[in-house]
Design an enzyme around this catalytic site. Sequence first.
Site, PDB file in Angstrom:
ATOM      1  N   CYS A 177      24.138  35.916  42.978  1.00 35.17           N
ATOM      2  CA  CYS A 177      24.622  34.917  43.937  1.00 35.17           C
ATOM      3  C   CYS A 177      25.833  34.162  43.418  1.00 35.17           C
ATOM      4  CB  CYS A 177      23.503  33.940  44.290  1.00 35.17           C
ATOM      5  SG  CYS A 177      22.140  34.744  45.156  1.00 35.17           S
ATOM      6  N   LYS A 198      21.693  24.995  51.816  1.00 39.50           N
ATOM      7  CA  LYS A 198      20.568  24.677  52.683  1.00 39.50           C
ATOM      8  C   LYS A 198      20.971  24.730  54.146  1.00 39.50           C
ATOM      9  CE  LYS A 198      16.545  23.346  53.944  1.00 39.50           C
ATOM     10  NZ  LYS A 198      16.762  24.185  55.132  1.00 39.50           N
ATOM     11  N   HIS A 249      24.031  30.431  53.362  1.00 42.40           N
ATOM     12  CA  HIS A 249      24.181  31.118  52.085  1.00 42.40           C
ATOM     13  C   HIS A 249      24.488  32.613  52.272  1.00 42.40           C
ATOM     14  CE1 HIS A 249      23.956  32.097  47.959  1.00 42.40           C
ATOM     15  NE2 HIS A 249      22.654  32.146  47.779  1.00 42.40           N
TER      16      HIS A 249
END
Lengths: 402, 482
Positions: free
Chosen positions: A88, A341, A345
């Site tokens: 990520c 959040k 993402h």
Amino acid sequence: MASGIKDKVAILGMGCAKFGERWDMDADGLMVEAYEEAIADAGIDTSQIDAAWLGVAFDAVNVGPSGIPLATALRLNNCGVTKVENYCASGTESFRGAVYAVASGAADIALALGVEKLKDTGYGGLPVRTRGTTFDMIGVTGSAPGNFAQLASAYRQQHGVSKDDLKRAMAHVSVKSHANGVKNPKAHLRKAVDMDTVLNAPMIAEPLGLFDCCGVSDGAACAIVTTPQIARSLGKRDLVTVKALQIATSNGWELQQGGGWNGSYFHTTRVAAEKAYREAGITDPRRQISLTEVHDCFSITELVTMEDLYLSKEGEGWKDVLDGMFDADGEVPCQIDGGLKCFGHPIGASGLRMIYENYLQLLGRAGERQRQTPPSLALSHNLGGMPSQNVSAVAIVGLADA
Amino acid sequence: MSAETGILSFGAYLPRHRLQRSAIHAANGWFAAGLKGLAQGERATANWDEDALTMAVEAARDTLKGIDRAGLGSLSLASTSLPFVDRLNSGVIKEALTLADATGAFDVTGGQRVATSALIQALAAAAGGARPHLALASEMRLSRPASEAEMNHGDAAAGLLVGQGDLVARFLGSHSTTVDFVDHFRMSGQDFDYTWESRWIRDEGYTGLIGGALKEAFAHLGVAGESIDRFIVPITARGVAEGLARRAGVKPEAVADRLAGSVGDTGVAHPFLLFAAALEQAQAGETIALIGFGQGVDVLLFEATGRALAPRRGVTGSLARGVPTDNYMRWLFHRGNLKLDRGMRAEFDQKQPGTTLWRQRKAVLGLVGGRCTMTGTVQFPKSVISVNPNDHAAHTQEDYPLAERKATILTYTADSLTYSPAPPSFYGMIDFEGGGRLMAEFTDADADDVDVGREVEMMFRIKGVDEMRDFTKYFWKAVPVR
């Protein structure tokens, strides 16, 4: 230690696609959407880009291998395109490639673009995938929330925090990010939630409930970088420069050495933060950092990261969270754009999305969500992997004279 | 006269869940009213990640408690429910037990009495001076929903260590008959048994064949029925053992409990399981008759020595470990008798390269890590360069088995998102006593019994199944110590 890249590279332009469930678009469309904003902001022509880096984490369900999809989507001028994958943290990794190219003098203008198309998998959450032939025989193929949820169990144990107290602090993290996301037109989730909703949500991976987990989104973000001199020669006045860029990678210590790491923090984030502060000349991060965008894949990740970035004392992050220290109007706002959040993402894009927000905030271009106290130094923290084995990237950008 | 031959050690394993037969009847009684008469007690049911092979590993570990594994000469695995038809199942067990490559191994299959037949052969080899043989029997048969077999069967494994030396039971002799009596059958590749009428099996099979063989055996071995102290008939059908005892002149109190109400008929494993239970109780000098039945009869006679073994789970501990369950649906699903919608996350390709399993066989099948001979640092898996941050010594690691070491939970979660046949999936990081750590899956875990600091032990389990190519993958999982 190397002298670092402080103020050697300036951001010429940035762009970010609308994050969310982009049923309307393939990855190439998302790349173009982010790129068109960035190239317009930079005020240059595609032919002026000397080199490019593409950050993608899940290429098999997305763009496919190599740098060719980026060159094709943007019709780059046959310049070198490198595709990078670092879990990520792939977005910040692509930024690092472009920044290093400029800092070295190998390129005058370089581009970094991160993209992820996750909503073509057919299910929520991240795709299930192999992590190599040996891992597949001896590792645990858990979900991302399951991997990060374990932080909470160790944090409670290490710091004597009750289940309820930690759950409330985690909930505050999410309530705050939802409140911030409402003000962000590009965010995936733009709905405020209250504490009770978060606390009573279905359990995903004990103790992480639905609202402790970030959204999984489609999206892309883009940065075009150059030297401060070239930026000025192109007419840029308010320059945002790179102050520090550090990536720390686990070497197996956390995962393998019995009695070593205790499971309650990110070893790599501490390493990357220390190096980044040194590179940027920051001695008191809590006072000097204006705001942060951190890798809040899960509420517990953000909470622990506040300590690992030395913004909170070890074991006290949960109290600072509950005290509102990281709220939009707090001492050091975190996720003023909604964070992973709520902004969303899209894995490969996230590191660049964080830098995008910091860039907008530094230039006073963040609209309704603009931090009132004018920021001068902004930190982004982009984490890939899981607590026991990960890649932690810290990028600090700031006003050129900061 | 050469040294005496017999049983050196024994062990057992029962899977933890005990499915209540009343739950099977509750689900199927509308269709098969006749099941009501069988709806008493409980049966041992393997978890989704267990099969005849994994249960045999646990029985083997129990059998080998306090025994130096280096002394073993060979092992065998008897079962009619082996996961592999052509891959030596006992070879996987050899790797799981980290036995030397110079160990013999063979699978024994094809009928219900193959365990006792293998035992007779092992005793004969031991009498000839062969090194100790680990005879394992394990069974996890599939049964059709609403069948009597579903009610009556159980899953279990047991082991016997055969050889010369410090015996727990001295071998007195055996007698075997072979007759093609087809009370039930299962062709290769088929899931379920086809069974003939129970009254005929009772009259011609149990009374006729076993009764006849017993008479011959007692005459051949020169013993009288009344001298038998423990009479082991692995037939769970009501009254069969008592009837055979009566006709053979065996005292009624000598008839061993068949564990019909608490475990069920565990097929090939049943003679060994009941024998292990008897050995746990037997006093010095007691005579034990062990019977195997299936296309003929094996009768074996032993004399208990009363020798005490190192503490073990055994049958008593395995029974105590059980937890009752009424979840018939879960069991149907775990045995492939119910196709639930598993969702897309279950589509993950589990392909196992043969090459990587070969290279990593010690780590994967034996949970063998590495220990740095310079610093003593223990790690899993082994690597060329040590994980120790203070001394990344290279080329210094020796094999370090971790499977028999207890560990403590450092981090954990209960994951409801990842696919598991038994959600939520419990996993976390564990630290081993004496060094080494592992991110491990937990199995046979209860939500209220998993926490940081909880002690766990390792068990050999199914890690996943490659459903495209039909291959079962095994690895070790952590189980709360109970």
